[in-house]
Design a protein around this motif. Structure first.
Motif, short mmCIF file in Angstrom:
data_model
loop_
_atom_site.label_atom_id
_atom_site.label_comp_id
_atom_site.label_asym_id
_atom_site.label_seq_id
_atom_site.Cartn_x
_atom_site.Cartn_y
_atom_site.Cartn_z
N SER A 83 44.79 43.19 43.15
CA SER A 83 43.45 42.95 43.42
C SER A 83 42.61 42.65 42.43
O SER A 83 41.54 42.23 43.23
CB SER A 83 43.06 44.86 43.57
OG SER A 83 43.16 45.22 42.29
N GLY A 84 42.78 41.93 41.66
CA GLY A 84 41.74 41.02 40.51
C GLY A 84 41.57 39.87 41.42
O GLY A 84 40.47 39.29 41.18
N ALA A 85 42.65 39.51 41.43
CA ALA A 85 42.76 37.89 42.35
C ALA A 85 42.68 37.95 43.35
O ALA A 85 41.67 36.80 43.72
CB ALA A 85 44.46 37.58 42.28
N THR A 86 42.58 39.18 44.68
CA THR A 86 41.60 38.78 45.93
C THR A 86 40.87 38.71 45.34
O THR A 86 39.35 38.64 45.98
CB THR A 86 42.65 40.12 46.68
OG1 THR A 86 43.71 39.72 46.61
CG2 THR A 86 41.77 39.90 47.68
N LEU A 87 40.25 39.68 44.70
CA LEU A 87 38.39 39.48 44.73
C LEU A 87 37.67 38.70 44.00
O LEU A 87 36.95 38.68 44.40
CB LEU A 87 38.33 41.12 43.75
CG LEU A 87 37.12 41.36 43.88
CD1 LEU A 87 36.02 41.54 45.28
CD2 LEU A 87 36.48 41.67 42.72
N GLY A 88 38.18 38.29 43.00
CA GLY A 88 37.79 36.62 42.78
C GLY A 88 38.24 35.45 43.62
O GLY A 88 37.04 34.62 43.83
N PHE A 89 38.98 35.50 44.35
CA PHE A 89 38.93 34.69 45.57
C PHE A 89 38.22 35.05 46.44
O PHE A 89 37.31 34.08 46.81
CB PHE A 89 40.61 34.88 46.67
CG PHE A 89 41.31 34.03 47.02
CD1 PHE A 89 41.21 32.71 47.31
CD2 PHE A 89 40.47 33.97 48.92
CE1 PHE A 89 41.83 31.48 48.05
CE2 PHE A 89 41.10 33.64 49.70
CZ PHE A 89 41.37 32.12 49.67
N LEU A 90 38.12 36.12 47.16
CA LEU A 90 37.48 36.10 48.13
C LEU A 90 35.72 36.33 47.49
O LEU A 90 34.83 35.09 48.20
CB LEU A 90 36.93 38.22 48.69
CG LEU A 90 38.21 38.41 49.18
CD1 LEU A 90 38.69 40.30 49.21
CD2 LEU A 90 38.14 37.54 50.44
N ALA A 91 35.41 36.44 46.19
CA ALA A 91 34.17 35.96 45.88
C ALA A 91 33.86 34.61 45.97
O ALA A 91 32.76 34.21 46.09
CB ALA A 91 33.86 36.71 44.01
#
Length: 136
Positions: A83-91
């Motif tokens: 979820s952290g990687a996904t949020l970082g990627f989406l940001a």
């Protein structure tokens, strides 16, 4: 969202990781030569004492980015590295790529510079999100 769950260590490590990624990304191993040619800079320009202010401000910006990522990651249930990687990627996609498109189109910047800069932010924010999630 509980500010008490924010990890200063996670934020600090994410900010350091951002600096390390930037140093590698803009090194001769990856994109330094292409980037310098595109922005018409020399190694001397980059090595000047005025560049130190740029490095300092970039590091402060990475601390702010890591803090904001930490706040947003807390909205996930459960918080995972994914979820952290996904949020970082989406940001990275949502903010960095969009932010780079406007000057590329309206200022006539080289598209190579767009891909170098936006790519750095996407990769860096993805890794920063993973680190922050690991400590949240």
């Amino acid at each position: 969202m509980d500010i008490a769950h924010i990890s200063i260590l996670g934020i600090a490590l994410a900010a350091v990781a951002n600096s390390m990624i930037g140093a590698l990304w803009y090194s001769p191993l990856l994109f330094a030569n292409i980037w310098m040619e595109t922005v018409k800079k020399t190694r001397e320009d980059i090595s000047s004492s005025s560049a130190n202010l740029g490095y300092l401000l970039t590091f402060l910006g990475s601390i702010i980015s890591a803090y904001v990522l930490s706040l947003l990651i807390q909205l996930f249930d459960p918080i995972t590295l994914w979820s952290g990687a996904t949020l970082g990627f989406l940001a990275g996609i949502g903010f960095s790529v969009v932010r780079e498109i406007s000057p590329t189109i309206f200022e006539g910047r080289n598209t190579v510079l767009f891909f170098i800069s936006a790519g750095y932010h996407v990769v860096s924010l993805t890794i920063m999100g993973t680190i922050v999630a690991a400590f949240t």
